[in-house]
Scaffold this active site. Structure first.
Site, PDB file in Angstrom:
ATOM      1  N   ARG A 234       0.848  -1.211   0.000  1.00 39.22           N
ATOM      2  CA  ARG A 234       0.000   0.000   0.000  1.00 39.22           C
ATOM      3  C   ARG A 234       0.881   1.258   0.000  1.00 39.22           C
ATOM      4  O   ARG A 234       2.108   1.166   0.007  1.00 39.22           O
ATOM      5  CB  ARG A 234      -0.917  -0.011   1.214  1.00 39.22           C
ATOM      6  CG  ARG A 234      -0.184   0.216   2.522  1.00 39.22           C
ATOM      7  CD  ARG A 234      -1.166   0.417   3.662  1.00 39.22           C
ATOM      8  NE  ARG A 234      -0.544   1.118   4.759  1.00 39.22           N
ATOM      9  CZ  ARG A 234      -0.805   0.877   6.038  1.00 39.22           C
ATOM     10  NH1 ARG A 234      -1.681  -0.047   6.383  1.00 39.22           N
ATOM     11  NH2 ARG A 234      -0.200   1.584   6.986  1.00 39.22           N
ATOM     12  N   GLY A 235       0.226   2.400  -0.020  1.00 37.21           N
ATOM     13  CA  GLY A 235       0.914   3.690   0.124  1.00 37.21           C
ATOM     14  C   GLY A 235       1.998   3.904  -0.915  1.00 37.21           C
ATOM     15  O   GLY A 235       1.859   3.560  -2.097  1.00 37.21           O
ATOM     16  N   ASP A 255       5.505  -7.745   1.839  1.00 36.39           N
ATOM     17  CA  ASP A 255       4.852  -7.057   2.964  1.00 36.39           C
ATOM     18  C   ASP A 255       4.589  -8.057   4.081  1.00 36.39           C
ATOM     19  O   ASP A 255       4.798  -9.266   3.908  1.00 36.39           O
ATOM     20  CB  ASP A 255       3.557  -6.357   2.519  1.00 36.39           C
ATOM     21  CG  ASP A 255       3.333  -5.045   3.279  1.00 36.39           C
ATOM     22  OD1 ASP A 255       3.193  -5.096   4.519  1.00 36.39           O
ATOM     23  OD2 ASP A 255       3.306  -3.981   2.634  1.00 36.39           O
ATOM     24  N   ASN A 302      11.444   0.200   1.353  1.00 35.97           N
ATOM     25  CA  ASN A 302      10.395   1.201   1.565  1.00 35.97           C
ATOM     26  C   ASN A 302       9.631   0.999   2.869  1.00 35.97           C
ATOM     27  O   ASN A 302       9.103   1.952   3.430  1.00 35.97           O
ATOM     28  CB  ASN A 302       9.436   1.170   0.370  1.00 35.97           C
ATOM     29  CG  ASN A 302       8.116   1.865   0.675  1.00 35.97           C
ATOM     30  OD1 ASN A 302       8.027   3.088   0.617  1.00 35.97           O
ATOM     31  ND2 ASN A 302       7.092   1.102   1.040  1.00 35.97           N
ATOM     32  N   ALA A 303       9.557  -0.246   3.356  1.00 32.53           N
ATOM     33  CA  ALA A 303       8.758  -0.518   4.567  1.00 32.53           C
ATOM     34  C   ALA A 303       9.205   0.416   5.682  1.00 32.53           C
ATOM     35  O   ALA A 303      10.396   0.627   5.892  1.00 32.53           O
ATOM     36  CB  ALA A 303       8.943  -1.972   4.993  1.00 32.53           C
ATOM     37  N   ASN A 361      12.124  16.153  14.144  1.00 37.39           N
ATOM     38  CA  ASN A 361      10.704  16.464  14.289  1.00 37.39           C
ATOM     39  C   ASN A 361      10.270  16.103  15.706  1.00 37.39           C
ATOM     40  O   ASN A 361      10.565  14.998  16.162  1.00 37.39           O
ATOM     41  CB  ASN A 361       9.906  15.636  13.263  1.00 37.39           C
ATOM     42  CG  ASN A 361       8.572  16.254  12.956  1.00 37.39           C
ATOM     43  OD1 ASN A 361       8.337  17.425  13.255  1.00 37.39           O
ATOM     44  ND2 ASN A 361       7.684  15.484  12.369  1.00 37.39           N
ATOM     45  N   TYR A 367      11.880   7.835  15.092  1.00 41.17           N
ATOM     46  CA  TYR A 367      11.737   7.853  13.631  1.00 41.17           C
ATOM     47  C   TYR A 367      12.859   8.689  12.986  1.00 41.17           C
ATOM     48  O   TYR A 367      13.489   8.268  12.010  1.00 41.17           O
ATOM     49  CB  TYR A 367      10.366   8.426  13.294  1.00 41.17           C
ATOM     50  CG  TYR A 367       9.998   8.397  11.833  1.00 41.17           C
ATOM     51  CD1 TYR A 367       9.584   7.214  11.224  1.00 41.17           C
ATOM     52  CD2 TYR A 367      10.022   9.561  11.063  1.00 41.17           C
ATOM     53  CE1 TYR A 367       9.223   7.190   9.885  1.00 41.17           C
ATOM     54  CE2 TYR A 367       9.653   9.548   9.731  1.00 41.17           C
ATOM     55  CZ  TYR A 367       9.250   8.357   9.142  1.00 41.17           C
ATOM     56  OH  TYR A 367       8.889   8.345   7.813  1.00 41.17           O
TER      57      TYR A 367
END
Ligand code: NAI
Length: 462
Positions: A234-235, A255, A302-303, A361, A367
C-alpha cells in the site's frame, strides 16, 4: 484524505479569496501520464561563466523538447534575434516568442564572482516567461579543493537555487545538478526536465562521470529486470511497485503476513509476485535470496513505521520497533543480499529516508534517528557497493506525502505539513515512486550515495 484547499484554490472564487487574504496559492502540478509524458513547450539552454566543457546539446536534444540555445547574458529580445535552434522536433520559434517549459543554465564554467553575475544576467530576463509547472535546472561543477574562489561561487549556486525555488511559484521547480560529464547525467536531466519530477525542488544532486556503456532503453528501462519493494502492499510502496512495473520490471511485492491480501492484489495487477515476510525477521535476507534464486536487480527498502511520542513519554518498545523496521532491517537485509551476491552487477538499492530524519521532528526521536541512519548507511556504503558489487546505493527522503500514514496526523499539523513547502501542497506517492524509478534506472549508474528529498522544498531542514 483529499486536499480540499488545493481544489478550492483551483476555482476562480477560491483564487480571488486566497489572494485577498494573502494565503498560500498552490498550483495544480502537472504529473506524468502516458498521454502527456513530456513537458509542453520548449527548452531554453543558457550558459554562464564562459564556454562549458560539457557536450550538453546532444543530451538536451534527446529529451525530446525542442531546444533553443542562447549565449550568456542575452536578454529575451536579443535572444530572439540570436537564438540558434538546435532541437529536433519541429520547434521553429525563438525564446522571445514562446514560453519555455524548461530552462537549463550551464554554470559549470563559473569560477569567480564576476562570472556569477552572468547567472543573474541569463535568468533574470527569462524567468517570468517560464511556463507553469516548468523546470529550471542549473548545472554546476564539483567544488575545486585547490581553488577557493571557484569553490565559493560554485557553492553560491546552492544558495541561489534554493532561494529561487522558494520564490518562483506556479508549480515551477528549481534544482542544481553537479556534473562533469553530460552523458553520465542524461537520466538525471531527463528526470528533472520531465513531469516525473513534479515534487522535487530545491535539490542539489551530484552525478559522477561514468556514462552508461551500451545502448539505453528509455521506454522500458527495467525490462528483463527484477525489483523487490518492501512494504509494497500500500501507500508509497504500492506506487513504487506500479511505477517500476511500468518501466518493465518484474516486481516482487513484499509485505507483512497481515497485509497478504493487499500484497497479492497489488502484485496481480502488475503481473508481479507477492512475498509475505516480516522484514525484521533475522533471516529476511536469506529468505528473499531463496525466493529469488536468479538474483535481483533493484532492491527498494520502503517498509517503514512511525510510533510517535516525545522521548520523555516513549517506552523502549516504541523506540526499538521503529529502529528495527526502519533501520536495522535495512542494514541486515542489505548486508545479507550483498554478501550472497544476490544483487546482480548494475543493481540498484534505493532506501527510504525522510525529511524528519534530516531536519528532526518533535515526537519523532525514534523515527528521526532511524531515517537519519538510513542516510548514513547510504553515504557510507555507496562507494564500496559500487566498487565491489557494481551496485549503486541511494535514498529518497520524502516530505509530506498524502498516504494513510499522513492521513492519521491531527488536522492542524497535517495542514501545516502540506503548506510548509515551496509548492504549498503535499506530494503524492507517485512523486516518490518516480524519483525512485530514476534512481533505479540502468542509466543512473553515475548517481550514487545521494539522498534526494521529494518534499516540494519543505521548509523543514531545507
Ligand atoms: P504506509 O504505512 O502506508 O505503508 C508502509 C508499508 O510497509 C505497509 O504496507 C506495511 O505493512 C509495510 N511494513 C511495515 N512494517 C513492515 C515489516 N516489518 N515488514 C514488511 N513490511 C512492513 O507508509 P507510507 O506512507 O507509504 O510510507 C512508506 C515509506 O515512506 C516509509 O518508510 C515511511 O517512513 C516513508 N515516508 C513516508 C512519508 C509520508 O509522508 N507518507 C514521509 C517520509 C517518509
Amino acid at each position: 484524505m483529499a486536499d480540499r484547499y488545493l481544489s478550492f484554490t483551483a476555482t476562480a472564487p477560491g483564487r480571488f479569496l486566497t489572494a485577498r487574504l494573502g494565503l498560500p496559492q498552490p498550483a495544480a502540478l502537472s504529473r506524468w501520464t502516458a498521454e502527456r509524458p513530456a513537458l509542453e513547450g520548449h527548452l531554453l539552454h543558457l550558459t554562464a561563466g564562459g564556454p562549458s566543457g560539457l557536450d550538453l546539446a546532444p543530451v538536451l536534444a534527446r529529451t525530446g523538447l525542442p531546444t533553443t540555445t542562447e549565449t550568456a547574458g542575452a536578454g529575451p529580445e536579443a535572444a530572439g534575434a540570436t537564438a540558434g535552434t538546435t532541437g529536433t522536433t519541429g520547434f521553429t520559434g525563438s525564446a522571445g516568442t514562446t514560453r519555455p517549459a524548461a530552462v537549463v543554465l550551464d554554470a559549470t564554467g563559473v569560477r569567480d564572482v564576476d562570472a556569477l553575475a552572468e547567472v543573474h544576467a541569463a535568468l533574470h530576463p527569462v524567468l517570468r516567461s517560464v511556463a507553469a509547472s516548468g523546470r529550471v535546472v542549473v548545472l554546476g561543477a564539483p567544488l575545486d579543493a585547490r581553488d577557493h574562489h571557484q569553490a565559493a561561487v560554485q557553492q553560491a549556486l546552492e544558495g541561489f537555487v534554493r532561494s529561487l525555488g522558494k520564490e518562483i511559484g506556479r508549480g515551477r521547480t528549481v534544482n542544481l545538478v553537479r556534473l562533469t560529464d553530460a552523458s553520465a547525467a542524461e537520466s538525471t536531466l531527463r528526470f528533472l526536465l520531465s513531469p516525473k519530477s513534479a515534487y522535487v525542488s530545491g535539490q542539489v544532486i551530484g552525478v559522477g562521470a561514468e556514462a552508461p556503456d551500451g545502448p539505453v532503453d528509455w521506454v522500458l528501462p527495467l525490462s528483463g529486470r527484477t525489483a523487490l519493494v518492501t512494504g509494497g502492499a500500500r501507500g508509497i510502496g504500492a506506487a513504487v511497485a506500479k511505477t517500476l512495473a511500468r518501466d518493465g520490471a518484474h516486481v516482487v511485492v513484499l509485505d507483512v503476513p497481515q497485509a497478504e491480501e493487499d500484497a497479492h492484489r497489488v502484485a496481480a495487477r502488475l503481473g508481479g509476485s507477492a512475498l509475505t515476510l516480516d522484514i525484521t525477521a533475522a533471516d529476511a535476507g536469506e529468505r528473499i535470496a531463496a525466493e529469488l534464486p536468479d538474483g535481483l536487480d533493484v532492491l527498494i527498502h520502503n517498509a517503514g513505521i512511525t510510533r510517535d511520542r516525545r522521548l520523555v513519554n516513549m517506552p523502549a518498545e516504541r523506540w526499538s520497533s521503529v529502529l528495527d523496521v526502519n533501520l536495522a532491517s535495512v542494514l541486515r537485509t542489505t548486508d545479507a543480499l550483498l554478501a550472497k551476491g544476490a544483487l546482480r552487477t548494475g543493481g540498484r538499492i534505493v532506501a527510504t529516508a525522510s525529511i524528519a530524519g534530516l531536519a528532526g521532528n518533535a515526537g519523532q526521536t525514534n523515527y528521526g534517528a532511524s531515517k537519519a541512519g538510513v542516510a548514513g548507511l547510504v553515504r557510507s556504503l555507496a562507494p564500496r557497493a559500487l566498487a565491489e558489487h557494481g551496485v549503486t546505493v541511494n535514498a529518497v527522503a520524502p516530505g509530506f506525502i498524502e498516504t494513510r500514514m499522513t492521513a492519521a496526523v491531527p488536522l492542524f499539523i497535517r495542514e501545516a505539513g502540506r503548506r510548509m513547502n515551496s509548492l504549498a501542497q503535499g506530494g503524492l506517492p507517485v512523486d516518490v515512486a518516480e524519483t525512485t524509478a530514476w534512481l533505479a534506472h540502468p542509466a543512473s549508474g553515475a548517481v550514487n550515495g545521494q539522498v534526494v528529498r521529494v518534499c516540494g522544498q519543505s521548509l523543514l531542514g531545507a
